[in-house]
Scaffold this motif. Sequence first.
Motif, PDB file in Angstrom:
ATOM      1  N   LEU A  92       0.658  -1.287  -0.029  1.00 43.05           N
ATOM      2  CA  LEU A  92       0.081  -0.105  -0.350  1.00 43.05           C
ATOM      3  C   LEU A  92       0.905   1.429   0.081  1.00 43.05           C
ATOM      4  CD1 LEU A  92      -2.849  -0.763   2.126  1.00 43.05           C
ATOM      5  CD2 LEU A  92      -2.973  -1.465   0.483  1.00 43.05           C
TER       6      LEU A  92
ATOM      7  N   ASP B 273      -3.196   4.855  -1.858  1.00 42.67           N
ATOM      8  CA  ASP B 273      -4.267   3.676  -1.644  1.00 42.67           C
ATOM      9  C   ASP B 273      -4.296   3.669   0.091  1.00 42.67           C
ATOM     10  OD1 ASP B 273      -3.257   1.866  -4.110  1.00 42.67           O
ATOM     11  OD2 ASP B 273      -1.133   1.831  -3.657  1.00 42.67           O
TER      12      ASP B 273
ATOM     13  N   LEU C  61      -8.315   2.952   0.372  1.00 36.98           N
ATOM     14  CA  LEU C  61      -9.274   1.804   1.025  1.00 36.98           C
ATOM     15  C   LEU C  61      -9.743   3.465   2.869  1.00 36.98           C
ATOM     16  CD1 LEU C  61      -6.039  -0.577   1.390  1.00 36.98           C
ATOM     17  CD2 LEU C  61      -8.789  -0.655   0.329  1.00 36.98           C
TER      18      LEU C  61
ATOM     19  N   ARG D 263      -4.486  -8.379  -2.874  1.00 32.09           N
ATOM     20  CA  ARG D 263      -3.337  -7.736  -3.236  1.00 32.09           C
ATOM     21  C   ARG D 263      -2.778  -8.994  -3.276  1.00 32.09           C
ATOM     22  NH1 ARG D 263      -2.375  -2.661  -3.199  1.00 32.09           N
ATOM     23  NH2 ARG D 263      -3.804  -1.155  -3.365  1.00 32.09           N
TER      24      ARG D 263
ATOM     25  N   ALA E 244     -12.686  -5.482   6.913  1.00 32.72           N
ATOM     26  CA  ALA E 244     -12.193  -5.120   5.779  1.00 32.72           C
ATOM     27  C   ALA E 244     -11.223  -5.976   5.244  1.00 32.72           C
ATOM     28  CB  ALA E 244     -11.813  -3.397   5.861  1.00 32.72           C
ATOM     29  N   LEU E 245      -9.703  -6.442   6.539  1.00 32.56           N
ATOM     30  CA  LEU E 245      -8.877  -6.453   6.359  1.00 32.56           C
ATOM     31  C   LEU E 245      -8.520  -7.275   5.163  1.00 32.56           C
ATOM     32  CD1 LEU E 245      -5.833  -6.246   6.501  1.00 32.56           C
ATOM     33  CD2 LEU E 245      -6.067  -7.262   8.568  1.00 32.56           C
TER      34      LEU E 245
ATOM     35  N   LEU F 257      -4.832  -0.701   7.923  1.00 29.74           N
ATOM     36  CA  LEU F 257      -5.305  -0.248   6.876  1.00 29.74           C
ATOM     37  C   LEU F 257      -4.972  -2.225   5.377  1.00 29.74           C
ATOM     38  CD1 LEU F 257      -6.009   2.156   5.957  1.00 29.74           C
ATOM     39  CD2 LEU F 257      -7.886   0.494   6.016  1.00 29.74           C
TER      40      LEU F 257
ATOM     41  N   THR G  68      -8.881  -7.158   1.320  1.00 30.57           N
ATOM     42  CA  THR G  68      -7.653  -6.782   1.003  1.00 30.57           C
ATOM     43  C   THR G  68      -6.264  -7.631   0.660  1.00 30.57           C
ATOM     44  OG1 THR G  68      -7.771  -3.983   2.136  1.00 30.57           O
ATOM     45  CG2 THR G  68      -5.888  -4.437   1.731  1.00 30.57           C
TER      46      THR G  68
END
Length: 291
Positions: free
Chosen positions: A9, A13, A17, A96, A88-89, A62, A92
């Motif tokens: 990130l 980014d 986010l 990625r 959310a993690l 994040l 992500t």
Amino acid sequence: MAAPEDALLGPADVRSLAAALGLRPTKQRGQNFVIDANTVRRIVRAAGVGPDDTVLEVGPGLGSLTLALLAAAGHVTAVEIDDTLAAALPATVAARLPERSGRFSLVHADALRVTELPGPPPDALVANLPYNVAVPVLLHLLAAFPGIRRGLVMVQSEVADRLAAPPGSKVYGVPSVKAAWYAEARRAGAIGRTVFWPAPNVDSGLVALTRREPPTTTATREEVFAVVDAAFAQRRKTLRSALASWAGGPAAAEAACAAAGVSPQARGEALSVHDFARLAEHRCAAGERPG
């Protein structure tokens, strides 16, 4: 393996986010997100994380450091207290580093209350610890997970100095002694303010930890820590005075010091964790020990 450049990130980014989540970093939880990919790479290198390691991360936010750790480690377990961030993690990570997502576990909990983790037990702790709870979180995790053999934590620079301070140092105190019960701590570098969003008002430091056996003593950890707390509660006073309430009076404190081979005229900052352990063994108040 090193994380692919596009997996980590960057500033845009992180802000993207956060905006998508409607997130506003809060001082209450010490939320300062790392926005510099070179910094997280540096942390992973300094921590010596490899494919055989199971890493415990606290406060992943994040996912800046999480992604770099996951690219290098065999498994990463992240503990996050914030509802929005915890939800959310995983997405992500999956977006990625999809090929590594099976090696990632998320625990939605307060790190100060965690005593069990899913998956393999951690052998390394690598974290950007929230400034407001850094010391209690670190001490709790070292106590709760004895399999952690080493660590690298990012904390406020002043706290880093205290954790790594030797006896006799001006900043030597309760965090120094209690950390020394579990591990050898040393400063492992400085981190500037500009690598965070929002930028904190203080500089940060890295502290490397190497687990070692606690002092050989008949006293419990709680008993030793009680002496430490008493000695530094009035740090300008000599041990004869500072330990009076703990020992049952100045004379009893002096007797405990004599039995432990410690000068009653010394102050807490002159004592090692081994000295405090001997003091705990020789408390002389009616044959009782602190609870």
